[in-house]
Design an enzyme around this catalytic site. Structure first.
Site, short mmCIF file in Angstrom:
data_model
loop_
_atom_site.label_atom_id
_atom_site.label_comp_id
_atom_site.label_asym_id
_atom_site.label_seq_id
_atom_site.Cartn_x
_atom_site.Cartn_y
_atom_site.Cartn_z
N CYS A 1 0.86 -1.18 0.00
CA CYS A 1 0.00 0.00 0.00
C CYS A 1 0.90 1.23 0.00
O CYS A 1 2.13 1.12 0.13
CB CYS A 1 -0.86 0.00 1.26
N HIS B 1 5.47 -5.07 8.79
CA HIS B 1 5.50 -6.45 9.31
C HIS B 1 5.81 -7.45 8.21
O HIS B 1 4.94 -8.21 7.78
CB HIS B 1 4.17 -6.77 10.00
N GLU C 1 0.15 -0.55 16.41
CA GLU C 1 -0.69 0.59 16.01
C GLU C 1 -1.65 0.97 17.15
O GLU C 1 -1.85 2.17 17.43
CB GLU C 1 -1.48 0.27 14.74
N THR D 1 -6.47 0.76 11.72
CA THR D 1 -6.70 0.90 10.27
C THR D 1 -6.78 -0.43 9.53
O THR D 1 -7.16 -0.46 8.36
CB THR D 1 -5.56 1.72 9.63
N SER E 1 -1.39 -7.69 10.89
CA SER E 1 -2.84 -7.68 11.16
C SER E 1 -3.64 -7.72 9.86
O SER E 1 -4.55 -8.53 9.70
CB SER E 1 -3.19 -6.42 11.97
O1 0CM Z 1 -0.95 -3.17 10.97
P1 0CM Z 1 -0.41 -4.43 10.27
O2 0CM Z 1 0.00 -5.45 11.31
O3 0CM Z 1 -1.32 -4.93 9.25
O4 0CM Z 1 0.94 -3.90 9.62
P2 0CM Z 1 1.74 -4.32 8.31
O5 0CM Z 1 3.11 -3.80 8.50
O6 0CM Z 1 1.56 -5.75 8.01
O7 0CM Z 1 0.99 -3.52 7.18
C1 0CM Z 1 1.14 -2.21 6.91
C2 0CM Z 1 0.76 -1.27 7.87
C3 0CM Z 1 0.46 -0.45 8.67
C4 0CM Z 1 0.14 0.59 9.60
FE1 SF4 Z 2 -0.97 0.75 4.47
FE2 SF4 Z 2 -1.38 0.66 7.10
FE3 SF4 Z 2 -1.34 3.00 5.79
FE4 SF4 Z 2 -3.35 1.29 5.40
S1 SF4 Z 2 -2.86 2.38 7.30
S2 SF4 Z 2 -2.27 2.49 3.82
S3 SF4 Z 2 -2.29 -0.68 5.56
S4 SF4 Z 2 0.37 1.58 6.05
#
Ligand code: 0CM
Ligand code: SF4
Length: 316
Positions: A16, A45, A130, A169, A228
């Site tokens: 993203c 992550h 988060e 989020t 997540s």
């Molecule tokens: O929040 P999540 O565990 O999904 O984190 P991620 O690093 O896998 O994904 C991107 C983000 C954020 C904030």
């Molecule tokens: Fe990506 Fe997390 Fe931002 Fe959504 S909130 S755009 S998953 S980094």
């Protein structure tokens, strides 16, 4: 002769805008200041991403206390409690905040409600960085955490008429709708965002999985066990009707015995999983089956976030 197999590829999937920006921040910081650059928590992550940055000179630590004063530190995409940048400033450290702007938006929402005298309810997962970062925007006791519909019944707010809610989020869109409904039923005066704070990327990736779930015998979600948004994609696939739904970090994790006999497999990737791992998984299927790849596209994304100005300026 290899068996025929259709691979349904979700679109959108994978990186993203917030992840893209966070990784760029670490890479640009290494270019600007040289190694080592410290990163508080995994920048996103994903082990593959973290290992790649570590090889370039990033040092990943869990706490600011583990960083020296005289090296730059970057805060991960998930956000940090307010006390963290405050402490970095006190120690006169160079720090760059890679918190996704969509997480920062929730931090700002929380602060605004607090300024208006409202106590917050946060819908999120306990212990997730988060959630810790967002709750840490306000003083202790100002944010009450709920994880499930059942948790709503046991909330004991200071004043039930002066409440607001915010969310993580990367939650399940459907589960969160149920929790918001329960909050509104119990606290009719509660204020909040139009729906919740789930980001565009989380929503879109879940939509694409929902669309492919009825067509497939198995779903593979490429992502990390601590991600997540990736774990939510597995749940969405299973609930949508995929008879088998599994998180895999990369091709080596695929349990080929468990998916023996399948003829349609869905593939998606969490927001922190690089496309190269998707290619690797497709390659592993191509080695074993006669594959046809079909796209299941439910949205087109064109979101992009700028890196902080300090990284766009030359070294002074
Ligand atoms: O929040 P999540 O565990 O999904 O984190 P991620 O690093 O896998 O994904 C991107 C983000 C954020 C904030
Ligand atoms: Fe990506 Fe997390 Fe931002 Fe959504 S909130 S755009 S998953 S980094």
């Amino acid at each position: 002769m290899p068996q025929p197999l259709t691979l349904y590829l979700a679109a959108p999937r994978g990186f993203c805008a917030g992840v893209d920006r966070a990784i760029k921040i670490v890479e640009m910081a290494l270019e600007k200041w040289g190694a080592p650059v410290f990163v508080r928590h995994e920048i996103v992550h994903n082990k593959y991403v973290v290992d790649g940055l570590r090889a370039k000179g990033a040092v990943f630590v869990e706490e600011l206390d583990d960083c020296p004063d005289d090296r730059p530190v970057i805060f991960s995409a998930h956000g940090v409690p307010k006390a963290v940048p405050a402490e970095a400033a006190r120690r006169q450290m160079i720090y760059v905040d890679a918190t996704c702007p969509l997480v920062s938006k929730v931090h700002i929402e929380a602060a605004r409600h607090h300024d208006n005298g409202l106590q917050m309810v946060m819908i999120g997962h306990a212990g997730h960085p988060e959630t810790l970062g967002t709750m840490g925007q306000l003083p202790e006791g100002e944010v009450l955490l709920v994880e499930t519909v059942e948790d709503v019944a046991t909330l004991t707010p200071r004043d039930p008429a002066r409440l607001a809610f915010i969310t993580q989020t990367t939650l399940s869109v459907d589960d969160t709708a149920g929790i918001v409904e329960a909050l509104k039923a119990r606290f009719p005066a509660i204020v909040g965002p139009h729906k919740e704070d789930i980001c565009y990327a989380t929503t879109n990736r879940q939509e694409a999985v929902k669309a492919m779930a009825p067509k497939i015998d198995a779903l593979l979600v490429i992502g990390a066990p601590n991600s997540s948004n990736s774990k939510r994609l597995v749940e969405v696939g299973a609930r949508g009707g995929a008879p088998y739904a599994m998180l895999v970090q990369r091709a080596a994790d695929i349990d080929w015995r468990a998916i023996e006999g399948v003829s349609a497999v869905g593939i998606t990737a969490g927001a922190s999983a690089p496309e190269t791992l998707v290619d690797e998984v497709i390659g592993a299927f191509a080695d074993r089956y006669d594959i046809t790849v079909e796209m299941v596209e439910t949205a087109v994304e064109n979101v992009e976030f700028k890196v902080p100005r300090v990284l766009r300026e030359p070294v002074a």
